[in-house]
Design a protein around this motif. Structure first.
Motif, mmCIF file in Angstrom:
data_model
loop_
_atom_site.group_PDB
_atom_site.id
_atom_site.type_symbol
_atom_site.label_atom_id
_atom_site.label_comp_id
_atom_site.label_asym_id
_atom_site.label_seq_id
_atom_site.Cartn_x
_atom_site.Cartn_y
_atom_site.Cartn_z
ATOM 1 N N LEU A 200 49.509 35.031 10.010
ATOM 2 C CA LEU A 200 49.905 35.961 11.696
ATOM 3 C C LEU A 200 51.553 36.099 12.262
ATOM 4 C CD1 LEU A 200 47.965 33.399 13.576
ATOM 5 C CD2 LEU A 200 46.949 35.487 13.381
ATOM 6 N N VAL A 201 51.756 35.393 11.438
ATOM 7 C CA VAL A 201 53.742 35.707 11.524
ATOM 8 C C VAL A 201 54.787 36.824 10.321
ATOM 9 C CG1 VAL A 201 56.016 34.692 10.911
ATOM 10 C CG2 VAL A 201 54.679 33.769 12.746
ATOM 11 N N GLN A 202 53.567 37.051 9.291
ATOM 12 C CA GLN A 202 53.371 38.039 8.467
ATOM 13 C C GLN A 202 54.024 39.125 8.941
ATOM 14 O OE1 GLN A 202 51.129 38.120 4.936
ATOM 15 N NE2 GLN A 202 53.218 38.075 3.302
ATOM 16 N N PRO A 203 53.307 40.144 9.240
ATOM 17 C CA PRO A 203 53.803 41.254 10.475
ATOM 18 C C PRO A 203 54.912 41.953 10.861
ATOM 19 C CG PRO A 203 51.337 40.862 10.838
ATOM 20 C CD PRO A 203 52.086 39.390 10.264
ATOM 21 N N LEU A 204 54.809 40.635 11.242
ATOM 22 C CA LEU A 204 56.486 40.046 11.842
ATOM 23 C C LEU A 204 57.788 40.198 11.222
ATOM 24 C CD1 LEU A 204 55.566 39.037 15.462
ATOM 25 C CD2 LEU A 204 56.042 41.209 14.939
ATOM 26 N N ALA A 205 57.275 40.070 10.320
ATOM 27 C CA ALA A 205 58.345 39.161 9.482
ATOM 28 C C ALA A 205 59.874 39.881 9.032
ATOM 29 C CB ALA A 205 58.128 38.852 8.098
ATOM 30 N N LYS A 206 60.015 41.010 9.141
ATOM 31 C CA LYS A 206 61.016 42.353 8.730
ATOM 32 C C LYS A 206 61.085 42.717 9.913
ATOM 33 C CE LYS A 206 60.760 41.696 4.663
ATOM 34 N NZ LYS A 206 61.716 40.472 3.783
ATOM 35 N N GLY A 207 61.174 42.050 11.663
ATOM 36 C CA GLY A 207 61.289 42.513 12.191
ATOM 37 C C GLY A 207 60.535 43.125 13.569
ATOM 38 N N THR A 208 60.716 43.914 14.227
ATOM 39 C CA THR A 208 60.253 44.530 14.873
ATOM 40 C C THR A 208 60.878 45.865 16.136
ATOM 41 O OG1 THR A 208 58.084 44.878 16.336
ATOM 42 C CG2 THR A 208 59.824 43.213 16.933
ATOM 43 N N ASP A 209 59.879 46.909 15.981
ATOM 44 C CA ASP A 209 60.700 48.032 16.433
ATOM 45 C C ASP A 209 60.070 48.584 18.067
ATOM 46 O OD1 ASP A 209 58.663 49.875 16.356
ATOM 47 O OD2 ASP A 209 59.320 51.250 15.173
ATOM 48 N N ARG A 210 59.034 47.519 18.273
ATOM 49 C CA ARG A 210 58.581 47.242 20.356
ATOM 50 C C ARG A 210 59.736 46.913 20.531
ATOM 51 N NH1 ARG A 210 53.177 44.330 20.620
ATOM 52 N NH2 ARG A 210 55.153 42.823 21.993
ATOM 53 N N PRO A 211 59.751 47.399 21.600
ATOM 54 C CA PRO A 211 61.637 47.187 22.773
ATOM 55 C C PRO A 211 60.753 45.507 23.410
ATOM 56 C CG PRO A 211 60.144 49.096 23.677
ATOM 57 C CD PRO A 211 59.319 48.898 22.139
ATOM 58 N N LEU A 212 61.682 44.604 23.155
ATOM 59 C CA LEU A 212 61.396 43.235 23.791
ATOM 60 C C LEU A 212 60.837 42.996 25.958
ATOM 61 C CD1 LEU A 212 62.343 40.275 23.480
ATOM 62 C CD2 LEU A 212 64.375 41.114 24.832
ATOM 63 N N GLY A 213 60.091 42.754 25.403
ATOM 64 C CA GLY A 213 59.344 42.824 26.507
ATOM 65 C C GLY A 213 59.991 41.146 27.416
ATOM 66 N N ARG A 214 59.605 41.265 28.973
ATOM 67 C CA ARG A 214 59.294 40.621 29.790
ATOM 68 C C ARG A 214 58.188 39.530 30.609
ATOM 69 N NH1 ARG A 214 65.198 39.556 30.051
ATOM 70 N NH2 ARG A 214 65.896 40.974 29.060
ATOM 71 N N LEU A 215 58.306 38.618 29.998
ATOM 72 C CA LEU A 215 56.651 37.934 30.678
ATOM 73 C C LEU A 215 56.913 37.907 31.952
ATOM 74 C CD1 LEU A 215 58.041 34.359 29.727
ATOM 75 C CD2 LEU A 215 56.176 35.885 28.386
ATOM 76 N N TRP A 216 55.585 38.691 32.365
ATOM 77 C CA TRP A 216 54.546 38.208 33.717
ATOM 78 C C TRP A 216 55.435 39.562 34.528
ATOM 79 C CZ3 TRP A 216 55.396 33.347 32.347
ATOM 80 C CH2 TRP A 216 54.063 32.716 31.266
ATOM 81 N N ALA A 217 56.076 40.229 33.947
ATOM 82 C CA ALA A 217 57.208 41.248 35.156
ATOM 83 C C ALA A 217 56.511 42.715 34.969
ATOM 84 C CB ALA A 217 58.056 41.743 33.934
#
Ligand code: TMP
Ligand code: MG
Length: 217
Positions: A200-217
């Motif tokens: 499950l984690v492997q696709p994220l291992a090299k990081g991500t370019d998704r903007p960091l979200g905010r919980l329930w906001a």
């Protein structure tokens, strides 16, 4: 077209007590490091800060506290680290978090204390940095028992843990499809659980370019 900057991934591991969470967090950290990924491990509650020391004393039953007060302290303990988690992610470090806001809601709401609804419990954690993935280690009461039962801390009782489990389930459902919340069967052998988490984690291992979200906001 402007390129989006790659940041570290924010990985949260959640679960009941005796779910094998601590071992899995360590294995995940080792696996990521072996892949050359910069990793920072964060654990909540962080018992080392002044707020964390109050929480630690409460969990060891060395002090009593109003249910609302302790709930807010658990959340404050996350907020005091939120900026530094964000900084780590932005600097390209992957952050693995052993428990997060979901434990905050699950353990407090499971108390069924008056005036502490699910929604109330969620309130203080709204707008915390949102994980890119949450791995929930689902352990059965039988396995919890087979693993030698619970320790001495407050909350480490079978009937209470069962109520906590139900709130976790609700959180998983309400997080919705885009939330990347995964429940993993933690009754399996340690190596099997680790393998499933890695998948499950492997696709994220090299990081991500998704903007960091905010919980329930
Ligand atoms: P630990 O066993 O992972 O150190 O966590 C200590 C206990 O605190 C555990 O029973 C879960 C509980 N807890 C809360 O009640 N609220 C929270 O926000 C967190 C992070 C943990
Ligand atoms: Mg514990």
């Amino acid at each position: 077209m402007s390129e989006r900057k790659v940041r570290g991934a924010f990985i949260v591991v959640e679960g009941l007590d005796r779910s094998g969470k601590s071992s899995q967090v360590t294995l995940l950290e080792e696996h990521l490091k072996a892949e050359g990924v910069a990793v920072r491990l964060v654990k909540f509650p962080d018992r080392t800060t002044p707020i964390g020391k109050l929480i630690d004393s409460y969990l060891r039953s060395e002090s009593e506290m109003d249910d609302r007060s302790i709930h807010l302290l658990f959340s404050a303990n996350r907020w005091e680290l939120a900026k530094s988690i964000q900084d780590s992610l932005e600097s390209g470090t992957t952050v693995i978090c052993d428990r997060y806001a979901f434990s905050g809601i699950a353990f407090s709401a499971a108390k069924n204390a008056s005036g502490m609804s699910y929604e109330w419990c969620r309130g203080p954690d709204i707008a915390l940095p949102a994980p890119d993935i949450t791995l929930f280690l689902a352990v059965s009461p039988e396995q919890q028992r087979a693993r030698g039962g619970f320790g001495e801390e407050r909350y480490e009782k079978a009937d209470f843990q069962e109520r906590v489990e139900h709130v976790f389930e609700r959180i998983g459902v309400e997080m919705g499809d885009g939330s990347r919340w995964f429940a993993v069967d933690a009754d399996q052998r340690k190596e099997e659980v680790a393998q499933e988490l890695w998948r499950l984690v492997q696709p994220l291992a090299k990081g991500t370019d998704r903007p960091l979200g905010r919980l329930w906001a």
